[in-house]
Design a protein around this motif. Structure first.
Motif, PDB file in Angstrom:
ATOM      1  N   VAL A   7       0.831  -1.203   0.000  1.00 52.97           N
ATOM      2  CA  VAL A   7       0.000   0.000   0.000  1.00 52.97           C
ATOM      3  C   VAL A   7       0.872   1.262   0.000  1.00 52.97           C
ATOM      4  O   VAL A   7       2.095   1.195   0.136  1.00 52.97           O
ATOM      5  CB  VAL A   7      -0.981   0.030   1.204  1.00 52.97           C
ATOM      6  CG1 VAL A   7      -1.964  -1.132   1.136  1.00 52.97           C
ATOM      7  CG2 VAL A   7      -0.239   0.049   2.524  1.00 52.97           C
ATOM      8  N   HIS A   8       0.209   2.404  -0.137  1.00 59.19           N
ATOM      9  CA  HIS A   8       0.863   3.708  -0.179  1.00 59.19           C
ATOM     10  C   HIS A   8       1.865   3.879   0.961  1.00 59.19           C
ATOM     11  O   HIS A   8       1.559   3.606   2.115  1.00 59.19           O
ATOM     12  CB  HIS A   8      -0.201   4.805  -0.126  1.00 59.19           C
ATOM     13  CG  HIS A   8       0.346   6.199  -0.188  1.00 59.19           C
ATOM     14  ND1 HIS A   8       0.907   6.716  -1.313  1.00 59.19           N
ATOM     15  CD2 HIS A   8       0.436   7.157   0.759  1.00 59.19           C
ATOM     16  CE1 HIS A   8       1.305   7.949  -1.080  1.00 59.19           C
ATOM     17  NE2 HIS A   8       1.025   8.235   0.180  1.00 59.19           N
ATOM     18  N   LYS A  43      -5.604   3.592   2.936  1.00 61.83           N
ATOM     19  CA  LYS A  43      -4.411   3.794   2.109  1.00 61.83           C
ATOM     20  C   LYS A  43      -4.657   3.128   0.761  1.00 61.83           C
ATOM     21  O   LYS A  43      -5.165   2.007   0.700  1.00 61.83           O
ATOM     22  CB  LYS A  43      -3.168   3.189   2.750  1.00 61.83           C
ATOM     23  CG  LYS A  43      -2.661   3.933   3.946  1.00 61.83           C
ATOM     24  CD  LYS A  43      -1.338   3.340   4.387  1.00 61.83           C
ATOM     25  CE  LYS A  43      -0.704   4.167   5.477  1.00 61.83           C
ATOM     26  NZ  LYS A  43       0.628   3.663   5.820  1.00 61.83           N
ATOM     27  N   ARG A  44      -4.241   3.809  -0.279  1.00 58.34           N
ATOM     28  CA  ARG A  44      -4.407   3.272  -1.625  1.00 58.34           C
ATOM     29  C   ARG A  44      -3.467   2.082  -1.828  1.00 58.34           C
ATOM     30  O   ARG A  44      -2.299   2.143  -1.461  1.00 58.34           O
ATOM     31  CB  ARG A  44      -4.104   4.365  -2.643  1.00 58.34           C
ATOM     32  CG  ARG A  44      -4.513   4.042  -4.052  1.00 58.34           C
ATOM     33  CD  ARG A  44      -4.170   5.181  -4.995  1.00 58.34           C
ATOM     34  NE  ARG A  44      -4.793   6.434  -4.648  1.00 58.34           N
ATOM     35  CZ  ARG A  44      -5.890   6.924  -5.228  1.00 58.34           C
ATOM     36  NH1 ARG A  44      -6.478   6.253  -6.183  1.00 58.34           N
ATOM     37  NH2 ARG A  44      -6.377   8.083  -4.858  1.00 58.34           N
ATOM     38  N   ALA A  45      -3.984   0.993  -2.414  1.00 58.35           N
ATOM     39  CA  ALA A  45      -3.147  -0.160  -2.743  1.00 58.35           C
ATOM     40  C   ALA A  45      -2.261   0.192  -3.932  1.00 58.35           C
ATOM     41  O   ALA A  45      -2.650   0.958  -4.813  1.00 58.35           O
ATOM     42  CB  ALA A  45      -4.023  -1.366  -3.069  1.00 58.35           C
TER      43      ALA A  45
END
Length: 139
Positions: A7-8, A43-45
């Motif tokens: 993730v981010h 959180k963006r993957a």
């Protein structure tokens, strides 16, 4: 086989040796998720295209050239890493690897008079991901 999703702002595990060069990355070695549409714990993957957006400044020395030079570390995704998908994009997993590419921009030098500087070149070595989340897996 299932593994953790990257993730981010997860950590990139980069080697310090690129052929005969000892490389020191001078910025945080993190991957930034900018292209995926899946979120894990807010959180963006990370997806494969996020790997190619990494550009890290670095310095280096060699045994023959002890005065540091500088360059940039970029990443190339391994095609084998593209196994899990979300919204049609390949997710990055802990078990995936990438190719770290060090491009020399300013050659290292030797303080001995008459010794020319190192040559400008591109060096490659494998690296991996260290996920910061421990509950979402994919395969």
């Amino acid at each position: 086989m299932k593994d953790l999703v990257v993730v981010h702002c997860d950590t990139l595990i980069l080697p310090t040796q690129f052929d005969d060069c000892t490389v020191t990355v001078t910025a945080q070695a993190l991957i930034r998720a900018e292209h995926g549409q899946v979120f894990i714990a807010n959180k963006r993957a990370c997806v494969a295209s996020d790997v190619e957006a990494v550009h890290l400044p670095a310095t280096y020395v060699t045994a023959a050239f002890p005065t540091p030079g500088s360059g940039e570390v970029t990443l190339q995704v391994n095609s084998a890493a593209k196994r899990s998908h979300a919204d049609g994009q390949p997710l990055l997993l802990r078990g995936d690897s990438f190719l770290a590419v060090f491009n020399i921009r300013v050659p290292a030098t030797n303080p001995t008079p008459g010794v020319p500087p190192d040559v400008i070149r591109e060096l490659k070595t494998p690296g991996s991901f260290q996920p910061g989340q421990f509950f979402v897996h994919a395969s």
